[in-house]
Design an enzyme around this catalytic site. Structure first.
Site, PDB file in Angstrom:
ATOM      1  N   SER A 147      43.506  34.036  46.403  1.00 42.17           N
ATOM      2  CA  SER A 147      44.252  35.002  45.587  1.00 42.17           C
ATOM      3  C   SER A 147      44.176  36.366  46.257  1.00 42.17           C
ATOM      4  CB  SER A 147      43.610  35.081  44.197  1.00 42.17           C
ATOM      5  OG  SER A 147      44.118  36.164  43.448  1.00 42.17           O
ATOM      6  N   TYR A 160      36.477  35.101  38.382  1.00 41.65           N
ATOM      7  CA  TYR A 160      37.664  34.742  39.175  1.00 41.65           C
ATOM      8  C   TYR A 160      37.521  35.308  40.594  1.00 41.65           C
ATOM      9  CZ  TYR A 160      42.666  33.836  40.042  1.00 41.65           C
ATOM     10  OH  TYR A 160      43.860  33.373  40.540  1.00 41.65           O
TER      11      TYR A 160
END
Ligand SMILES: NC(=O)c1ccc[n+]([C@@H]2O[C@H](COP(=O)([O-])OP(=O)(O)OC[C@H]3O[C@@H](n4cnc5c(N)ncnc54)[C@H](O)[C@@H]3O)[C@@H](O)[C@H]2O)c1
Length: 289
Positions: A147, A160
């Site tokens: 990401s 995350y």
């Protein structure tokens, strides 16, 4: 996309979003695609799409329910794919989840473990389970979806962030090992910015949240839909182009490219700049995903 014609491609988390778009694009390019997800309804929809996308019966593709966090299931799945379709050329470890629990302090260890079990361990299991057959195929490629948040740290995304930084580190190390071995297999780390998918809507929320906190997260979810500018088709195109070019790292979307530049040139100032940009566009310095 000629590279993928007659190839065998495996996509996890293919029942929605980026995974679905990748599966459809690969099918259109002539690949036999093995798709998996924990969501049967989403998986069925993708299976229908890849059947019609390739203008062929769905018989040449494969679908299966798979929880990527289940180690034994992942290794058994790799065997099934090999038996049903042959040696895979491409494993795309795409399945991933988000947490809407807020700060590190407010996120329980169990919530950290749950997210890491999917976003990190799921990617490692997929990589390890499929590497042996990628090596037996004419060519092989491991594609791990990290990401933009595998490049920059942001508030309220500690779990995350940890998972996506881990995926990047693991994939960059693997790529160098494969290069040193002059292997027929390669590896690419993918860093999408905001992509229009269900990820924010599906984020797991803490049971302890107050009504007010829930309402604030709902508001951020709506903002995510506005903020995320890149379509899943464009993301899939950028990812597969990166594989064709054998890139080490693919930045997906203008937001990922901009923030990557900012964090490399201003490693100490990037959090302030990111916060200001976020505040300007959403009114808050805290992202949801
Ligand atoms: N959408 C974005 O803005 C964005 C940005 C950066 C990275 N990513 C990453 O892209 C990947 C795909 O996410 P998306 O945006 O398409 O989200 P999405 O929610 O649309 O799709 C994710 C899919 O993964 C599946 N999944 C969840 N847990 C699973 C499990 N344990 N086993 C198997 N499948 C599981 C879900 O059912 C869903 O179909 C994720 O790794 C995500 O972290 C997304």
């Amino acid at each position: 996309m000629q590279k993928f014609n007659h190839s065998i491609a495996v996509v996890t988390g293919a029942g929605s979003g980026i995974g679905r778009a990748l599966a459809v694009m690969l099918s259109e390019a002539g690949a036999r695609v093995a798709i998996s997800d924990i969501d049967q309804a989403g998986l069925n929809e993708t299976f229908e799409l890849i059947g019609s996308a390739s203008d062929d019966s769905a018989g040449r593709h494969h679908q299966q329910i798979l929880n990527v966090a289940d180690k034994e299931a992942m290794f058994a799945y790799a065997d099934t794919v090999q038996n049903q379709l042959g040696n895979a050329n491409l494993i795309i470890n795409n399945a991933g989840v988000a947490l809407g629990t807020g700060s590190l302090q407010n996120t329980s260890l169990e919530e950290f473990e749950w997210l890491m079990s999917i976003n990190f361990w799921g990617v490692l299991y997929g990589t390890k389970a499929f590497l042996p057959q990628l090596e037996q195929a004419e060519w092989g490629h491991v594609v791990n979806i990290s990401s933009l948040f595998g490049l920059i740290g942001v508030p309220d995304q500690s779990a995350y962030n940890a998972s996506k930084f881990a995926v990047r580190g693991m994939t960059e190390a693997l790529r160098q090992e494969l290069d040193l071995e002059q292997s027929s297999v390669s590896a690419t780390s993918i860093h999408p910015g905001g992509i229009k998918t269900n990820i924010a809507r599906n984020a797991r929320l803490s049971e302890n949240l107050s009504d007010q906190e829930r309402a604030s997260i709902q508001e951020k979810t709506d903002q995510f839909d506005v903020l995320a500018r890149t379509t899943t088709d464009s993301a899939a195109q950028q990812i597969l182009t990166g594989v064709i070019k054998n890139k080490r790292r693919v930045l997906v979307g203008g937001d990922a490219k901009l923030m990557d530049w900012v964090q490399r040139h201003m490693p100490n100032a990037y959090p302030t700049i990111f916060g200001k940009l976020l505040e300007l566009t959403t009114g808050s310095k805290r992202p949801l995903v």
